[in-house]
Write an enzyme that holds these catalytic residues in place. Sequence first.
Site, PDB file in Angstrom:
ATOM      1  CG  ASN A 167      32.349 -18.127 108.255  1.00 38.99           C
ATOM      2  OD1 ASN A 167      33.066 -17.384 107.597  1.00 38.99           O
ATOM      3  ND2 ASN A 167      32.803 -19.215 108.841  1.00 38.99           N
ATOM      4  CG  MET A 168      24.841 -15.907 106.052  1.00 43.23           C
ATOM      5  SD  MET A 168      24.053 -15.197 107.537  1.00 43.23           S
ATOM      6  CE  MET A 168      24.222 -13.436 107.200  1.00 43.23           C
ATOM      7  CE  LYS A 190      35.965 -23.017 115.951  1.00 41.18           C
ATOM      8  NZ  LYS A 190      34.773 -23.783 116.371  1.00 41.18           N
ATOM      9  CG  ASN A 193      38.178 -30.843 118.587  1.00 43.17           C
ATOM     10  OD1 ASN A 193      39.245 -31.187 118.083  1.00 43.17           O
ATOM     11  ND2 ASN A 193      37.198 -30.297 117.874  1.00 43.17           N
ATOM     12  N   GLY A 214      33.579 -33.671 124.279  1.00 47.90           N
ATOM     13  CA  GLY A 214      32.184 -33.892 123.922  1.00 47.90           C
ATOM     14  C   GLY A 214      31.340 -34.296 125.120  1.00 47.90           C
ATOM     15  NE  ARG A 219      34.976 -39.052 125.795  1.00 48.79           N
ATOM     16  CZ  ARG A 219      36.070 -39.342 125.093  1.00 48.79           C
ATOM     17  NH1 ARG A 219      36.897 -40.273 125.536  1.00 48.79           N
ATOM     18  NH2 ARG A 219      36.326 -38.711 123.964  1.00 48.79           N
ATOM     19  CG  ASP A 241      32.468 -21.590 117.922  1.00 45.43           C
ATOM     20  OD1 ASP A 241      33.619 -22.063 117.925  1.00 45.43           O
ATOM     21  OD2 ASP A 241      31.757 -21.517 116.908  1.00 45.43           O
TER      22      ASP A 241
END
Length: 331
Positions: free
Chosen positions: A13-14, A42, A205, A246, A248, A278
């Site tokens: 993606n841009m 990603k 996640n 995250g 943790r 990523d």
Amino acid sequence: MAGPIISVVGGLNMDLFMETDRMPGIGESVDSRSLSMFPGGKGANTAIAAHRASHSKPRGDTKGGSDEGSIRVFMNGAVGSDSFGGLLKAKLKGEGIDISGVSTIDNERSGTCVVIVETELGDSRNIGYEGANLKWALPDPNSVGCLAGGARPDLVVAHLGVRREEVGRVLALARQNGVDTLLNPAPATSLDRSTYQNVTHLVLNETEAALLSGRDRDRLHSPTGWQEVAQDFIRSGVTNVVLTLGARGAYYSTIGGERGLVKAEESISVVDTTGAGDTFVGNYAAECTRQRQLGECDISKAIARACKAAARTIGRLGAQEAIPWADEIDR
């Protein structure tokens, strides 16, 4: 001697970045502090992260892609026949990524993502248009070498930035040929349970874990919740589950009964969280590949290095531009 190969399948993606003091409410307009354009996606982010994980930052006229025995990365995906498509391919090629598996789709726009960064907290929100990403298809359903320029990859990494049916075919083809696989199910969408039988490493996640397992996300905030959801995937056929948490760190559980929490880096200044996931995936993939070449298997060590790399990423603005090189991670 040629190094090991990681083949990445996913989106390009841009990314259009806007920084704002706060997110607008419904029906409200706010001004942006800045507008920047960065190559992203990603799949592309992960490919660059995996490459940089085994290369030092270029100095002067040198390139970070000529180290003997270092990991070679092949990108597989699609871009449109617009100006963004050319820029996305050029960026990857300049990074040392093999782009022979990146198709250009005529009369289609490249994937585009608008990223709004709330400067006070460093949090971001994204709105994406998939475009050409959804037109990618496995070039040869009978040859895993089609994902690596004819060579046999050591690890195939897949995101859901391309059609999930194609991701399923990629994972099945790899496992049929004895090649390890890593699935990062993002953007999250429901998957056929049989897909997990072809996954060596599942990295996701808490939000993705809740959606794919059908569990309440609020119950995934403790070691008991982490283990329960990890076991859901292991029972479905996954060999190793890594749940990123995250600040943790990350929790892992394996089919062999290993489990544990690897803590995140501390005292990190958060500028922008875009691309951190990523970066984690790319570095985890690179470390697992390196270990396998040496006959090792230490999943906690792979996670620890991935956490360090992700911590470096969130201290900078942007996705690919913020991904650290090996010497920046290890210093």
